[in-house]
Design a protein around this motif. Structure first.
Motif, PDB file in Angstrom:
ATOM      1  N   VAL B 404       0.852  -1.187   0.000  1.00 44.24           N
ATOM      2  CA  VAL B 404       0.000   0.000   0.000  1.00 44.24           C
ATOM      3  C   VAL B 404       0.889   1.238   0.000  1.00 44.24           C
ATOM      4  O   VAL B 404       1.771   1.377   0.852  1.00 44.24           O
ATOM      5  N   ALA B 405       0.650   2.136  -0.969  1.00 41.31           N
ATOM      6  CA  ALA B 405       1.391   3.405  -0.987  1.00 41.31           C
ATOM      7  C   ALA B 405       0.647   4.438  -0.145  1.00 41.31           C
ATOM      8  O   ALA B 405       1.244   5.179   0.616  1.00 41.31           O
ATOM      9  N   SER B 406      -0.667   4.450  -0.299  1.00 38.29           N
ATOM     10  CA  SER B 406      -1.469   5.366   0.505  1.00 38.29           C
ATOM     11  C   SER B 406      -2.916   4.898   0.500  1.00 38.29           C
ATOM     12  O   SER B 406      -3.317   4.089  -0.334  1.00 38.29           O
ATOM     13  N   GLU B 407      -3.674   5.393   1.458  1.00 38.39           N
ATOM     14  CA  GLU B 407      -5.097   5.071   1.501  1.00 38.39           C
ATOM     15  C   GLU B 407      -5.782   5.697   0.308  1.00 38.39           C
ATOM     16  O   GLU B 407      -5.348   6.720  -0.234  1.00 38.39           O
ATOM     17  N   GLY B 408      -6.846   5.078  -0.126  1.00 42.45           N
ATOM     18  CA  GLY B 408      -7.585   5.628  -1.252  1.00 42.45           C
ATOM     19  C   GLY B 408      -9.014   5.895  -0.852  1.00 42.45           C
ATOM     20  O   GLY B 408      -9.378   5.736   0.321  1.00 42.45           O
ATOM     21  N   PRO B 409      -9.826   6.295  -1.792  1.00 37.08           N
ATOM     22  CA  PRO B 409     -11.213   6.625  -1.484  1.00 37.08           C
ATOM     23  C   PRO B 409     -12.070   5.384  -1.291  1.00 37.08           C
ATOM     24  O   PRO B 409     -11.651   4.269  -1.615  1.00 37.08           O
ATOM     25  N   THR B 410     -13.249   5.595  -0.802  1.00 40.58           N
ATOM     26  CA  THR B 410     -14.251   4.543  -0.742  1.00 40.58           C
ATOM     27  C   THR B 410     -15.193   4.732  -1.917  1.00 40.58           C
ATOM     28  O   THR B 410     -15.635   5.849  -2.195  1.00 40.58           O
ATOM     29  N   VAL B 411     -15.462   3.631  -2.641  1.00 42.29           N
ATOM     30  CA  VAL B 411     -16.327   3.711  -3.816  1.00 42.29           C
ATOM     31  C   VAL B 411     -17.594   2.924  -3.523  1.00 42.29           C
ATOM     32  O   VAL B 411     -17.535   1.797  -3.038  1.00 42.29           O
ATOM     33  N   GLU B 412     -18.738   3.513  -3.788  1.00 41.23           N
ATOM     34  CA  GLU B 412     -19.999   2.790  -3.604  1.00 41.23           C
ATOM     35  C   GLU B 412     -20.258   1.908  -4.815  1.00 41.23           C
ATOM     36  O   GLU B 412     -19.941   2.274  -5.943  1.00 41.23           O
ATOM     37  N   CYS B 413     -20.852   0.754  -4.579  1.00 42.10           N
ATOM     38  CA  CYS B 413     -21.199  -0.131  -5.687  1.00 42.10           C
ATOM     39  C   CYS B 413     -22.214  -1.136  -5.193  1.00 42.10           C
ATOM     40  O   CYS B 413     -22.385  -1.307  -3.984  1.00 42.10           O
ATOM     41  N   ASP B 414     -22.912  -1.785  -6.100  1.00 46.35           N
ATOM     42  CA  ASP B 414     -23.773  -2.904  -5.671  1.00 46.35           C
ATOM     43  C   ASP B 414     -23.332  -4.232  -6.274  1.00 46.35           C
ATOM     44  O   ASP B 414     -23.939  -5.255  -6.020  1.00 46.35           O
ATOM     45  N   VAL B 415     -22.281  -4.189  -7.076  1.00 44.61           N
ATOM     46  CA  VAL B 415     -21.674  -5.435  -7.521  1.00 44.61           C
ATOM     47  C   VAL B 415     -20.203  -5.155  -7.801  1.00 44.61           C
ATOM     48  O   VAL B 415     -19.840  -4.027  -8.161  1.00 44.61           O
ATOM     49  N   LEU B 416     -19.384  -6.185  -7.566  1.00 42.29           N
ATOM     50  CA  LEU B 416     -17.946  -6.010  -7.767  1.00 42.29           C
ATOM     51  C   LEU B 416     -17.427  -7.210  -8.552  1.00 42.29           C
ATOM     52  O   LEU B 416     -17.721  -8.354  -8.204  1.00 42.29           O
ATOM     53  N   GLY B 417     -16.699  -6.932  -9.613  1.00 38.67           N
ATOM     54  CA  GLY B 417     -16.084  -8.028 -10.357  1.00 38.67           C
ATOM     55  C   GLY B 417     -14.584  -7.855 -10.361  1.00 38.67           C
ATOM     56  O   GLY B 417     -14.090  -6.756 -10.588  1.00 38.67           O
ATOM     57  N   SER B 418     -13.867  -8.952 -10.099  1.00 38.34           N
ATOM     58  CA  SER B 418     -12.417  -8.799 -10.121  1.00 38.34           C
ATOM     59  C   SER B 418     -11.804  -9.782 -11.110  1.00 38.34           C
ATOM     60  O   SER B 418     -12.355 -10.852 -11.374  1.00 38.34           O
ATOM     61  N   SER B 419     -10.671  -9.375 -11.647  1.00 40.38           N
ATOM     62  CA  SER B 419      -9.938 -10.237 -12.563  1.00 40.38           C
ATOM     63  C   SER B 419      -8.476 -10.257 -12.165  1.00 40.38           C
ATOM     64  O   SER B 419      -7.800  -9.232 -12.179  1.00 40.38           O
ATOM     65  N   GLY B 420      -8.010 -11.464 -11.788  1.00 41.08           N
ATOM     66  CA  GLY B 420      -6.600 -11.621 -11.448  1.00 41.08           C
ATOM     67  C   GLY B 420      -5.842 -12.310 -12.566  1.00 41.08           C
ATOM     68  O   GLY B 420      -4.728 -12.784 -12.370  1.00 41.08           O
ATOM     69  N   GLY B 421      -6.474 -12.421 -13.720  1.00 41.25           N
ATOM     70  CA  GLY B 421      -5.840 -13.119 -14.838  1.00 41.25           C
ATOM     71  C   GLY B 421      -6.573 -14.404 -15.142  1.00 41.25           C
ATOM     72  O   GLY B 421      -7.564 -14.746 -14.501  1.00 41.25           O
ATOM     73  N   LEU B 422      -6.094 -15.092 -16.149  1.00 41.49           N
ATOM     74  CA  LEU B 422      -6.769 -16.311 -16.591  1.00 41.49           C
ATOM     75  C   LEU B 422      -5.972 -17.543 -16.153  1.00 41.49           C
ATOM     76  O   LEU B 422      -4.753 -17.564 -16.230  1.00 41.49           O
ATOM     77  N   SER B 423      -6.714 -18.553 -15.686  1.00 36.38           N
ATOM     78  CA  SER B 423      -6.086 -19.824 -15.353  1.00 36.38           C
ATOM     79  C   SER B 423      -6.521 -20.852 -16.387  1.00 36.38           C
ATOM     80  O   SER B 423      -7.693 -21.230 -16.439  1.00 36.38           O
ATOM     81  N   PRO B 424      -5.599 -21.305 -17.232  1.00 39.88           N
ATOM     82  CA  PRO B 424      -5.945 -22.291 -18.253  1.00 39.88           C
ATOM     83  C   PRO B 424      -6.540 -23.557 -17.640  1.00 39.88           C
ATOM     84  O   PRO B 424      -6.130 -23.989 -16.559  1.00 39.88           O
ATOM     85  N   THR B 425      -7.490 -24.118 -18.327  1.00 45.07           N
ATOM     86  CA  THR B 425      -8.138 -25.352 -17.867  1.00 45.07           C
ATOM     87  C   THR B 425      -7.274 -26.537 -18.313  1.00 45.07           C
ATOM     88  O   THR B 425      -7.538 -27.175 -19.331  1.00 45.07           O
ATOM     89  N   VAL B 426      -6.229 -26.794 -17.528  1.00 39.60           N
ATOM     90  CA  VAL B 426      -5.221 -27.798 -17.910  1.00 39.60           C
ATOM     91  C   VAL B 426      -5.542 -29.181 -17.347  1.00 39.60           C
ATOM     92  O   VAL B 426      -4.766 -30.113 -17.520  1.00 39.60           O
ATOM     93  N   HIS B 427      -6.685 -29.297 -16.666  1.00 40.18           N
ATOM     94  CA  HIS B 427      -6.973 -30.510 -15.899  1.00 40.18           C
ATOM     95  C   HIS B 427      -6.832 -31.790 -16.719  1.00 40.18           C
ATOM     96  O   HIS B 427      -6.147 -32.722 -16.312  1.00 40.18           O
ATOM     97  N   LEU B 428      -7.497 -31.843 -17.860  1.00 40.76           N
ATOM     98  CA  LEU B 428      -7.462 -33.076 -18.652  1.00 40.76           C
ATOM     99  C   LEU B 428      -6.033 -33.397 -19.079  1.00 40.76           C
ATOM    100  O   LEU B 428      -5.612 -34.552 -19.051  1.00 40.76           O
ATOM    101  N   PHE B 429      -5.314 -32.360 -19.462  1.00 45.01           N
ATOM    102  CA  PHE B 429      -3.926 -32.573 -19.879  1.00 45.01           C
ATOM    103  C   PHE B 429      -3.138 -33.237 -18.755  1.00 45.01           C
ATOM    104  O   PHE B 429      -2.239 -34.050 -19.003  1.00 45.01           O
ATOM    105  N   CYS B 430      -3.469 -32.889 -17.512  1.00 46.03           N
ATOM    106  CA  CYS B 430      -2.685 -33.358 -16.366  1.00 46.03           C
ATOM    107  C   CYS B 430      -3.179 -34.695 -15.813  1.00 46.03           C
ATOM    108  O   CYS B 430      -2.457 -35.343 -15.057  1.00 46.03           O
ATOM    109  N   HIS B 431      -4.424 -35.100 -16.142  1.00 45.26           N
ATOM    110  CA  HIS B 431      -4.927 -36.369 -15.598  1.00 45.26           C
ATOM    111  C   HIS B 431      -4.052 -37.542 -16.011  1.00 45.26           C
ATOM    112  O   HIS B 431      -3.933 -38.523 -15.311  1.00 45.26           O
ATOM    113  N   ASP B 432      -3.450 -37.415 -17.162  1.00 49.80           N
ATOM    114  CA  ASP B 432      -2.729 -38.521 -17.757  1.00 49.80           C
ATOM    115  C   ASP B 432      -1.230 -38.413 -17.485  1.00 49.80           C
ATOM    116  O   ASP B 432      -0.419 -38.867 -18.274  1.00 49.80           O
ATOM    117  N   GLY B 433      -0.874 -37.766 -16.397  1.00 51.10           N
ATOM    118  CA  GLY B 433       0.535 -37.705 -16.028  1.00 51.10           C
ATOM    119  C   GLY B 433       1.230 -36.422 -16.439  1.00 51.10           C
ATOM    120  O   GLY B 433       2.363 -36.180 -16.030  1.00 51.10           O
TER     121      GLY B 433
END
Lengths: 210, 1016
Positions: B404-433
């Protein structure tokens, strides 16, 4: 004494009484080919004395290519393993054929065993026949070429399968027939299952009435 | 109630087709094309769950299989399904859903009272609290009540399921843009293709991004044209509503297709399956499974209304739902911008907080034009609200460090969406070793772009970290060209442009946990895994408590468990753990990806293996005869054998007693068709039998039978049975019912691999012969009535002889063998006549009150004679000598026999081995428990108590009017000898379930020790 009646393995389902000519009402048509003759044959395929003796009696060349079968004159010979065949015939020809083989192979290393009580065949056809088989077995039935026979799984049991006419013919052991038929009925129900009238009740060949 | 619907033309819901449904007892309206989640959001429903551990209010977070919170119980009675993600339930008219958490109500949850005390429930709470195991039983009931989500149905499942074994040259997983292009390339080349997609319609992310332009076409017309061409190809099969959940060795892909779940229950077909398990074997597999956006981790990030940015976009564009009016978006990357623009154009006020100081300028311009308020270099420290989000407190982030560099304002909202990036769906690739690789540039664990081509596994698009559509489509063309080349084919492309209108992707900020200026654990709870209530502080705690491996951290904190399998939480968890451990993310690695990717119903896994086709039930030719006579069946191996035949007013004991007395004193009849029968023919059969049986076969003449013990290489009894000589070169062997297949394999193996020079062949004829055993003093008279061509007189047809003749008009082999010790004839006929011959024998025996009997009576009769059942009285550690059957071993055979050599092993030759004996209880009414332990003294003097053996068979003998038992007892043969009796060593005790009975060790032959009856 009770009247002498033979019972095929699927006798209890009363299929003959339900049979009707194939029409467009069902996706799958099936029936049992009851009470045929089944002879288990073993011998050395590289011994021409053996192969010729067998062909001489059956009138059908002994299939030597893996997973192949030959049929003619109401006799069908299925390759089951490199030294094992199943001969299917009409019941009335069983005794002669069996005796003929034993006699012809008397001095040849081989085995002829009547297994007629132990097997039956179910025929299956219709637009969804292939779909139904896909529900029952890991085998790729679409890739099953005419003239080939494969032993494969069926549910938790097994069958030998080959194409017959427009459909398929499944060879199975008597004791498993009830399970296999029930599994077939369960798998075929979504497509509509009809009991197909057979061409002839005693015919060893491949068909149901068209 | 506020309407959150945005009725735009691109929506995939049909606003002309309203549907009514209920959730948690309240009625709502949705539209055809909705999911339960989109419909609930459209109605403004926010809180629909309580969290696992703290009972915190929870709402919908995602829009697909990643959803951690919105677990619902759909439908009632036998149709009910627990824990379906509302994001994956297609809405239909009349759908009934309930919450799966929140007790007693969603509004007031008892667990939430623990909230203030949550500092006392850290990670590893249960391990720590219940180290004192005495506490667990007291709390187990309470904890189990509080834990878990939905409830399993108590009624039988009314639905059908099946399996479908599919074979394809190419299977494509994922029906997004890349999957469609891959399937089309393969399909045009004439390959047999299966395309699988989890959603109700093809299109993947394009359905959420309708304004995307590909080759000059908007997403919808592009999809329409592509799908139409795919559907026109007969060699391409498209499976929608089908989730590929496992990839196994040899390219076996498992997928579950939902065929009827989207239909109202009243419209579902009873003859068609509800769900189908596809078992697909594909020569090549293209994984185009895309990626799932992961959220950022910040304080109070679990309030209802906090979602992923991409799901907000999906709800708006695909379902016509703006989940809020005042939207706050938090991103570390470019991907949230499109949604921000779309939401702003849909009339929402949108604030976009980008953690980066310098965002993508193209996107920033587009956002500004759309009216989005973009704030850069900021992060959300925590949210504000109790049951639903009402605002968020921002902080200014340090440009270089995630601080944190400094405190920021408070923003009003009724919904919040966040994006931390995409996680590839690698599951099937990994099931087989396979293992995913960390791509520091993409900030993602990706499948390698090379896939595993040698194994036929190809990867393309977002799964490889190629997140831009233009680049992904170009990659797909390269991948499918390589795939087609492996089939000696080349792509047929119509030159259609794959250019898109996307701006170039610019780098994301490397941030997973947004700092709040406080040490971890001191600020607001920042959740990593919502379904398991795992916070960033919990992961830090686990590391402080010295868990170093991510697999251990997972198990200590529960990170990544549950029905969502960490699809949102894992990468954040790995990154936070790496931070706490002071390691890089690749050093920490991932946990193991195991099937199933998403939950699969038990019904589908069972498929057709249910009800009357659960297991093969092998039936004999006489089955119907047994049914009409009241047989109660038991499975023996896979055979269904009559266990006993109940008459009106009888219980099992009375039936067995009646059957036993009939066989001993009159005549009984038993179906023995199930015994294994092997026809063996050739010049060397005798020699073969000499080698595979312990006893000698050289002298057995045609027309004679002999009992044999078959041993394994260790000299232990593995099977037994009677073999008949048909001719010098022709024998018929019988095996135990359960051992038939094993014996056949065993014999073939020895013949084919060790003694191929022996001239013989063998064939199973088990199913050919139906066998009726006619047993008892009156059996000769019964058989005589239906058999006129065999001389049945004792002098002409002796015990252990067999004859060929005619029984009831049918060619038969009749064996004078006996498993009861009575005069007995076993009639074998072609099984086609089995029913007929059985009925003829029943009719012939009616004047003698012939009594069919089952396996229970068979067991008593044979035990009265001391006849063993292999597998019951033996357990793979019994030699013939242990069974006191030295008479069945011929030590002087010229070639030796299997198992002989092992008799000289020191342990096998030891004198005090456990040996088969009979036991008689002091109290004749006491029937010992099978399995009862044999001990020396009635009271334990020292622990452990020395175990001398155990009871193998125990029955009440009607013939003797007392109990009898067989047992294996250490040094048993000496104990029951004259010497043992004199020294009192024959008196022992049998212990079972807290009760001890005094027993006397005796000969195992209780009835007719001289064998006069069977020879009569």
């Amino acid at each position: 004494m009770p009247e002498l009646v033979m019972q095929s393995p699927l006798h209890a389902f009363g299929l003959a009484a339900q049979a009707r000519a194939i029409d467009g009402t069902c996706g799958v048509w099936a029936n049992e080919m009851p009470l045929l003759g089944y002879i288990s044959l073993r011998g050395d395929p590289s011994n021409s004395a053996f192969t010729e003796a067998v062909a001489g009696v059956t009138g059908v060349p002994l299939p030597l290519a893996p997973c192949s079968f030959e049929a003619s004159g109401g006799v069908k010979v299925l390759w089951l393993s490199p030294d094992e065949w199943m001969i299917v015939c009409e019941r009335r020809r069983l005794a002669n054929l069996s005796r003929g083989l034993v006699t012809a192979l008397k001095d040849t290393r081989s085995q002829v065993a009547d297994n007629s009580g132990g097997y039956t065949q179910v025929v299956l056809q219709g637009p969804n026949a292939l779909d139904v088989l896909q529900h029952t077995s890991v085998y790729d039935f679409a890739a099953l070429a005419a003239g080939r026979v494969v032993g494969t799984t069926f549910g938790k049991s097994s069958v030998y399968a080959h194409r017959a006419g427009d459909g398929f013919c499944l060879l199975m052991r008597r004791s498993f027939a009830d399970y296999i038929w029930r599994y077939l009925v369960r798998s075929a129900t979504p497509y509509g299952l009809g009991i197909a009238a057979l061409k002839s009740q005693s015919h060893a060949g491949d068909g149901v009435a068209g | 109630m506020t309407d959150y619907r945005v009725r735009h033309a691109n929506a995939r819901v049909d606003f002309q087709r309203p549907l009514s449904f209920s959730f948690d007892g309240r009625s709502y309206r949705g539209y055809r094309g909705d999911t339960l989640a989109s419909a609930l959001l459209g109605n403004g429903v926010r809180m629909l769950a309580r969290s696992f551990k703290y009972g915190r209010p929870r709402g919908i977070v995602g829009a697909g299989p990643e959803e951690p919170n919105a677990l619902t119980q759909v439908e009632t009675g036998g149709h009910t399904i627990p824990n379906l993600k509302a994001t994956q339930v297609e809405l239909y008219e009349g759908l009934v859903a309930r919450r799966t958490s929140g007790w007693p109500t969603l509004e007031f949850d008892l667990k939430s009272l623990c909230g203030p005390f949550s500092r006392f429930m850290p990670a590893g709470f249960y391990y720590k609290t219940f180290q004192n195991q005495a506490l667990w039983p007291r709390f187990e009931h309470l904890i189990r009540q509080a834990a878990g989500y939905g409830t399993a149905p108590e009624e039988a499942d009314p639905d059908r399921y099946d399996h479908s074994h599919r074979h394809a040259q190419v299977a494509v997983v994922g029906g997004g843009a890349c999957g469609l292009v891959a399937a089309l390339d393969a399909g045009r080349a004439g390959l047999n293709v299966i395309l699988i997609d989890e959603q109700n319609e093809l299109g993947g992310w394009l359905l959420s991004s309708p304004n995307t332009v590909i080759g000059g076409l908007q997403a919808e017309p592009w999809l329409k044209a592509t799908i139409a061409e795919l559907q026109s190809l007969p060699n391409v099969q498209v499976l929608t509503r089908t989730s590929a959940f496992a990839l196994h060795d040899m390219n076996l892909l498992l997928a579950i297709e939902q065929l009827q779940d989207h239909l109202p229950i009243s419209e579902r077909s009873e003859t068609k399956p509800r769900q189908r398990l596809h078992r697909i074997r594909a020569e090549r597999i293209v994984l185009a499974s895309g990626a799932i956006e992961r959220p950022l981790v910040f304080g109070n990030n679990d309030l209802p209304g906090v979602m992923t940015a991409s799901s907000l976009t999906t709800y708006l564009n695909r379902y016509g739902v703006a989940a809020g009016k005042r939207v706050l978006l938090q991103t570390s990357n470019d991907y949230a911008y499109q949604g921000a623009c779309d939401l702003a154009r849909a009339g929402c006020s949108v604030v976009l907080v980008d953690a980066r100081a310098r965002p993508n300028t193209t996107w920033e311009q587009r956002a500004n034009i759309a009216g989005v308020d973009v704030r850069t270099g900021c992060g959300i420290a925590s949210t504000i609200g109790s049951r639903s989000i009402s605002g968020a407190r921002l902080v200014k982030l340090d440009a270089d460090r995630n601080a944190v560099a400094s405190e920021g304002p408070t923003v009003e909202c009724d919904v919040l969406g966040s994006s931390g990036g995409l996680s590839p769906t690698v599951h099937l690739f990994c099931h087989d070793g396979g293992r995913p690789e960390w791509d520091e540039g993409k900030l993602a664990f990706v499948a390698p772009a090379t896939g595993r081509a040698a194994a036929g596994i190809y990867c393309t698009g977002a799964i490889t970290g190629t997140f831009g559509l233009r680049a992904a489509l170009a990659q797909t063309q390269v991948v499918t060209s390589a795939l087609l080349a492996s089939f000696d084919k080349s792509p047929v492309r119509d030159g259609r442009d794959i250019e898109t209108d996307e701006p170039e992707v610019t780098p994301a900020r490397r941030i997973f946990r947004i700092p709040d200026g406080k040490a971890e654990g001191h600020g607001k709870k920042a959740f990593v895994d919502f379904q398991n209530d795992v916070t960033a502080a919990d992961i830090h705690l686990a590391v402080r408590e010295n868990y170093r491996s991510i697999e251990h951290i997972k198990r200590y904190t529960a990170l990544g468990f549950g029905t969502d399998q960490g699809k949102l939480s894992n990468v954040n968890g790995f990154a936070i753990a790496a931070d706490a451990l002071g390691k890089s993310i690749p050093e920490v690695g991932t946990t193991t990806y195991r099937p199933a990717y998403s939950p699969v119903t038990f019904g589908t896994l069972a498929g057709g293996h249910a009800g009357d086709t659960f297991e093969p039930r092998r039936l004999t030719a006489m089955h119907e005869s047994h049914v009409v006579r009241g047989a109660v069946f038991e499975p023996v191996g896979q055979w269904l054998r009559p266990q006993y035949f109940l008459r009106t007013g009888e219980d099992k004991e009375a039936a067995v007693r009646r059957e036993c007395l009939a066989a001993r004193r009159g005549v009984g009849i038993m179906d023995a068709s199930t015994l294994g029968k092997i026809d063996i023919r050739g010049k060397d059969v005798r020699e073969f039998l000499n080698r595979v049986y312990a006893n000698a076969w050289t002298q057995l003449a045609p027309g004679k039978c002999r009992y044999g013990l078959m041993l394994d290489e260790n000299g232990m009894v593995m099977d037994d049975g009677v073999t008949a000589c048909v001719a010098d070169d022709h024998f018929v062997m019988t095996t135990t019912t359960g051992g038939a297949a094993r014996v056949m394999t065993w014999l073939e193996q020895w013949h084919q691999t060790e003694w191929p020079e022996l001239d013989l062949y063998m064939t199973s004829v088990t199913d050919h012969w139906a066998t009726a055993a006619v047993v008892g003093p009156k059996s000769r008279e019964v058989l005589a009535k239906v058999c006129s061509d065999i001389d049945l007189s004792p002098s002409a047809f002796k015990f252990m002889d067999w004859r060929e003749g005619t029984v009831a008009g049918v060619p038969a082999r009749v064996f004078r063998i006996s498993f009861s010790g009575e005069l007995a004839f076993e009639v074998n006929v072609d099984a086609s006549y089995g029913h007929h011959v059985w009925e003829a024998l029943m009719e012939a025996g009616s004047e003698f009150n012939i009594t069919p009997y089952g396996t229970d009576t068979m067991h008593v009769l044979r035990a009265e004679k001391g006849f063993i059942i292999v597998g019951q009285d033996t357990d793979g550690s019994m030699t013939p000598l242990d069974l006191d059957m030295a008479w069945a071993v011929a030590m002087k055979k010229p070639f030796s026999f299997i198992g002989k050599r092992s008799f000289s092993r020191s342990d096998t030759a030891a004198p005090d081995r456990k040996q088969l004996v009979g036991l008689l209880t002091d109290d004749p009414a006491v029937v010992l428990a099978e399995g009862a332990q044999i001990i020396e003294r009635p009271e334990a003097t020292a622990h452990p108590v020395a175990m001398l053996g155990h009871v193998t068979s125990s029955y009440f003998s009607a013939e003797l009017n007392r109990s009898i038992a067989l047992a294996v007892v250490r040094d048993g043969i000496r104990r029951r000898s004259e010497e043992g009796r004199k020294s009192g060593r024959d008196v022992l005790f049998a212990y079972a379930s807290g009760t001890t009975h005094k027993v006397k060790v005796v000969s195992p032959v209780f009835v007719d020790p001289k064998g006069e009856r069977q020879n009569a």
